[in-house]
Design a protein around this motif. Structure first.
Motif, PDB file in Angstrom:
ATOM      1  N   ALA A  78       0.830  -1.208   0.000  1.00  0.00           N
ATOM      2  CA  ALA A  78       0.000   0.000   0.000  1.00  0.00           C
ATOM      3  C   ALA A  78       0.865   1.260   0.000  1.00  0.00           C
ATOM      4  O   ALA A  78       0.465   2.298  -0.520  1.00  0.00           O
ATOM      5  CB  ALA A  78      -0.921  -0.009   1.217  1.00  0.00           C
ATOM      6  N   ARG A  79       2.083   1.149   0.540  1.00  0.00           N
ATOM      7  CA  ARG A  79       2.957   2.326   0.673  1.00  0.00           C
ATOM      8  C   ARG A  79       3.861   2.528  -0.532  1.00  0.00           C
ATOM      9  O   ARG A  79       4.018   3.651  -1.016  1.00  0.00           O
ATOM     10  CB  ARG A  79       3.815   2.173   1.946  1.00  0.00           C
ATOM     11  CG  ARG A  79       4.454   3.454   2.441  1.00  0.00           C
ATOM     12  CD  ARG A  79       5.048   3.273   3.827  1.00  0.00           C
ATOM     13  NE  ARG A  79       6.188   2.363   3.808  1.00  0.00           N
ATOM     14  CZ  ARG A  79       7.435   2.749   3.513  1.00  0.00           C
ATOM     15  NH1 ARG A  79       7.707   4.005   3.212  1.00  0.00           N
ATOM     16  NH2 ARG A  79       8.421   1.872   3.525  1.00  0.00           N
ATOM     17  N   ILE A  80       4.453   1.431  -1.053  1.00  0.00           N
ATOM     18  CA  ILE A  80       5.469   1.598  -2.118  1.00  0.00           C
ATOM     19  C   ILE A  80       5.168   0.815  -3.391  1.00  0.00           C
ATOM     20  O   ILE A  80       5.941   0.877  -4.349  1.00  0.00           O
ATOM     21  CB  ILE A  80       6.886   1.217  -1.601  1.00  0.00           C
ATOM     22  CG1 ILE A  80       6.931  -0.247  -1.152  1.00  0.00           C
ATOM     23  CG2 ILE A  80       7.318   2.142  -0.471  1.00  0.00           C
ATOM     24  CD1 ILE A  80       8.326  -0.738  -0.756  1.00  0.00           C
ATOM     25  N   GLY A  81       4.074   0.059  -3.427  1.00  0.00           N
ATOM     26  CA  GLY A  81       3.726  -0.678  -4.638  1.00  0.00           C
ATOM     27  C   GLY A  81       4.185  -2.130  -4.589  1.00  0.00           C
ATOM     28  O   GLY A  81       5.124  -2.482  -3.865  1.00  0.00           O
ATOM     29  N   SER A  82       3.525  -2.982  -5.375  1.00  0.00           N
ATOM     30  CA  SER A  82       3.767  -4.425  -5.294  1.00  0.00           C
ATOM     31  C   SER A  82       5.086  -4.858  -5.937  1.00  0.00           C
ATOM     32  O   SER A  82       5.704  -5.821  -5.494  1.00  0.00           O
ATOM     33  CB  SER A  82       2.608  -5.196  -5.942  1.00  0.00           C
ATOM     34  OG  SER A  82       2.541  -4.950  -7.327  1.00  0.00           O
TER      35      SER A  82
END
Length: 395
Positions: A78-82
């Protein structure tokens, strides 16, 4: 029926793209590592002088590692992407089986198994989130085939593992599988889709969603996976002890189940595009209920194997649809929804075997296989909640 936007979109990309190939390789690599672990377990237990009960506790540590790291991965997605989370976890994951092989004390073994389990779970959440992002970009379903690549990787890892251990020893096997996993990751690395976190999406405090939908979808994943664990752990014993099958024939319970599940996972995306996620989930649930009832009521091993094969067709696409739905919930970051659903789902694989063993001791395995379909009746009744799985093309 809820119509599938995937089936009517005219703006979809080709069947195979660079990003789809990249995430499919990650599923293959993760499955390969998991499959490679299975043939290592007897030597691991012998090297550390573990009793069956102690080995059981170490395997539980693997599960605790997975369950503890899945929510952490969800919050980081949610913070930096998958993409960032997946590749970071995969890079550290590659040498873990080599570290387990080099562990010569119980504590070293416990720590490395916890690390192996934790990174398995974290990578699982992250690569599923990336698959959801690829689904959105491609405007077509890909989740079922991604899970099919995981099954294929597990098959290759388990099949190759025993052969390599016999030919080049446990250390040679560990080095070889590490090189293979690293090579798969190297090929996948530049092809994994770059996704961005969405600031406008709800970020619940503590990383836990406050709405009931992700928890209900998680319950559906849990109820979908418990019967899968039951067939894996108890199918052969059921055929052997209660239906009088030989050792060779008893192995066909899970073999038939695995074969039909893998084949249908490769076909599942096309079925989903044609029918939509809700109708596909309804058909799959009904097939699994019928298959498990046939297996539980079977008078001989042959009929039971047919039942398990039908159940494999049904169960094949239940979890991929639940994961797609988790990653496409409106107003919720994909990593958060997926971390809840994967954690709840995989806890079923961990908890179910011992619970089923306790019940079976008092009632017999035939009764277990007759009552387990009730879980899939619940999934069938809740199936309309999976409509967000078709949302991949709507973003």
């Amino acid at each position: 029926m809820t119509g599938s936007p995937m089936s009517v979109s005219t703006a979809r990309t080709p069947y195979m793209t660079k990003n789809r190939f990249g995430v499919s390789l990650l599923f293959l690599m993760n499955g390969f590592m998991m499959g490679s672990w299975a043939p290592m377990i007897p030597e691991f237990a012998k090297r550390l002088s573990l009793s069956e009960a102690e080995l059981g506790l170490v395997i539980l540590v693997f599960g605790l590692g997975s369950l503890s790291c899945m929510p952490v991965a969800g919050s980081q997605i949610a913070r930096i992407g998958s993409r960032s989370v997946t590749l970071f976890c995969a890079a550290i994951f590659v040498p873990t089986l080599l570290l387990i092989t080099l562990s010569n004390t119980v504590w070293a073994g416990v720590i490395t198994v916890f690390l192996f389990g934790g990174l398995t779970g974290a990578m699982d959440v992250a690569m599923n989130a990336n698959a959801v992002a690829v689904e959105r970009g491609m405007r077509r379903a890909i989740m079922s085939s991604c899970h099919a690549f995981w099954s294929l990787g597990g098959l290759i890892g388990a099949g190759l593992g025993g052969l390599l251990i016999t030919k080049i020893g446990i250390y040679g096997h560990a080095v070889a599988l590490t090189i293979i996993a690293a090579a798969l990751l190297a090929v996948a690395w530049p092809r994994v889709m770059v996704d961005r976190p969405h600031p406008e999406e709800e970020r619940p405090k503590g990383g836990l969603p406050l709405t009931p939908l992700p928890w209900i979808i998680g319950l559906m994943a849990l109820f979908s996976m418990v019967p899968e664990g039951a067939v894996l752990d108890w199918g052969a014993l059921y055929l052997r002890n209660e239906l009088g099958a030989s050792v060779a024939v008893s192995g066909f319970a899970f073999a038939a189940f695995s074969l039909t599940m893998a084949v249908m996972r490769f076909a599942g995306d096309l079925v989903r595009e044609r029918l939509g996620a809700v109708r596909t989930l309804q058909v799959c649930s009904a097939l699994s209920i019928v298959g498990l009832l046939i297996a539980g009521a079977a008078g001989n091993a042959f009929i039971a194997i047919i039942g398990f094969a039908i159940a494999g067709i049904g169960i094949s696409n239940m979890v991929p649809i639940a994961f797609s739905a988790a990653g496409n919930m409106p107003g919720l970051a994909p990593g958060i929804g997926l971390s809840v659903v994967t954690t709840m789902g995989y806890s079923g694989i961990l908890v179910a075997p011992s619970a089923i063993g306790f019940i079976a001791e008092h009632t017999g395995l035939a009764t277990v296989f007759l009552f387990i379909p009730l879980l899939h009746v619940v999934v069938l009744l809740l199936s309309r909640l999976a409509r967000h799985a078709d949302g991949a093309s709507g973003h």
